[in-house]
Design a protein around this motif. Sequence first.
Motif, PDB file in Angstrom:
ATOM      1  N   LEU A  17      -1.809  -1.562  -4.017  1.00  0.00           N
ATOM      2  CA  LEU A  17      -1.234  -2.007  -5.522  1.00  0.00           C
ATOM      3  C   LEU A  17      -1.204  -3.191  -5.995  1.00  0.00           C
ATOM      4  CD1 LEU A  17       1.997   0.511  -4.869  1.00  0.00           C
ATOM      5  CD2 LEU A  17      -0.463   1.220  -5.665  1.00  0.00           C
ATOM      6  N   HIS A  48      -6.540   4.489 -11.172  1.00  0.00           N
ATOM      7  CA  HIS A  48      -7.143   3.374 -10.599  1.00  0.00           C
ATOM      8  C   HIS A  48      -6.514   1.981 -11.341  1.00  0.00           C
ATOM      9  CE1 HIS A  48      -9.468   3.051 -14.127  1.00  0.00           C
ATOM     10  NE2 HIS A  48      -9.437   4.228 -14.055  1.00  0.00           N
ATOM     11  N   LEU A  63      -4.340  -0.308  -9.212  1.00  0.00           N
ATOM     12  CA  LEU A  63      -4.755  -0.396  -7.782  1.00  0.00           C
ATOM     13  C   LEU A  63      -5.532  -1.876  -8.013  1.00  0.00           C
ATOM     14  CD1 LEU A  63      -6.401   2.964  -6.699  1.00  0.00           C
ATOM     15  CD2 LEU A  63      -3.737   1.945  -6.817  1.00  0.00           C
ATOM     16  N   GLU A 103      -4.410   9.347   1.666  1.00  0.00           N
ATOM     17  CA  GLU A 103      -5.088   8.764   0.465  1.00  0.00           C
ATOM     18  C   GLU A 103      -4.102   7.283   0.390  1.00  0.00           C
ATOM     19  OE1 GLU A 103      -7.055   9.695  -2.093  1.00  0.00           O
ATOM     20  OE2 GLU A 103      -7.391  11.865  -1.613  1.00  0.00           O
ATOM     21  N   PHE A 139      -3.289   3.610  -1.552  1.00  0.00           N
ATOM     22  CA  PHE A 139      -3.116   2.876  -2.627  1.00  0.00           C
ATOM     23  C   PHE A 139      -2.936   1.535  -2.616  1.00  0.00           C
ATOM     24  CE2 PHE A 139      -2.491   7.246  -3.156  1.00  0.00           C
ATOM     25  CZ  PHE A 139      -3.172   7.782  -4.046  1.00  0.00           C
ATOM     26  N   GLN A 197       0.843  -1.151   0.061  1.00  0.00           N
ATOM     27  CA  GLN A 197       0.062  -0.113   0.030  1.00  0.00           C
ATOM     28  C   GLN A 197       0.742   1.316  -0.104  1.00  0.00           C
ATOM     29  OE1 GLN A 197      -3.853   0.456   2.300  1.00  0.00           O
ATOM     30  NE2 GLN A 197      -2.193   1.557   3.414  1.00  0.00           N
ATOM     31  N   ASN A 238     -10.832   2.622  -6.570  1.00  0.00           N
ATOM     32  CA  ASN A 238     -10.346   3.991  -6.516  1.00  0.00           C
ATOM     33  C   ASN A 238      -9.596   4.049  -5.495  1.00  0.00           C
ATOM     34  OD1 ASN A 238     -11.850   5.830  -8.599  1.00  0.00           O
ATOM     35  ND2 ASN A 238     -13.686   4.694  -7.741  1.00  0.00           N
ATOM     36  N   PRO A 239      -8.705   5.115  -5.209  1.00  0.00           N
ATOM     37  CA  PRO A 239      -8.063   5.311  -4.013  1.00  0.00           C
ATOM     38  C   PRO A 239      -8.816   5.410  -2.806  1.00  0.00           C
ATOM     39  CG  PRO A 239      -7.159   6.776  -5.799  1.00  0.00           C
ATOM     40  CD  PRO A 239      -8.335   6.121  -6.076  1.00  0.00           C
TER      41      PRO A 239
END
Length: 225
Positions: A202, A173, A176, A198, A200, A147, A180-181
């Motif tokens: 991955l 996105h 990911l 925020e 993410f 992340q 979405n984040p």
Amino acid sequence: MVKHRAFFYAYQGTPGVGVLARHQHEGWQRVNLYAFGVDMDNLQRLLEEERGSSLIDGGILSARPAQSKVIIAGGVVFKGITCLAGEGRAAEEVVSALEKTVPDFRVMGTEDFRRPEIISPLEVYGFSYRGKLIGISRVVFFEYATQFSLAGIFRDQDSNLMDELHHSLAELHPYLTIPNPLHTEERDQRVEVNLFMERFPLKEDLQEDFVRAIQALPELSFYAI
């Protein structure tokens, strides 16, 4: 009404963010410092003990520094401490005293950082968006995912920039594991400033591509010590 001025700092070689706050009617002035969990724990412990006592004795602070607002989301902790200036003291004096009193603490301008060619998963970085939103970033490894996280602060009048940044980050996105984040916000009432994070999660085979993509986003700049 509270006037704010945000800044970067470094403690033991790791970047954090802070804000100088002055209430125009009530008269108080505060310095809030923010960092990721373990980094802030170390600084908070130092300030709550002997360093904080010396600043109180000298009239720089009116009370021991104390924990302020915390965001905990997805295994990432972004937390703040607040330093209330002594009577007749300015927030700038508090910051100057911290630089003199706390080993390895210094205020950083963007010119004091280097611009990283790549983002290493082992480092914490500063970042800014359009020169007004500032924060720090890091990579967190989990057994099931990797992340990337951005955490920072923004004023009420910069809410439009926060929305703009989130919209821009949503373009990432494809890298990911989710649509979405993940966005989280909290308000630090001690200084009337907003915190955001925020996150993410991955895709394992696209981590390097994600790093290149986020570094290429317009108006988003990363800084390394």
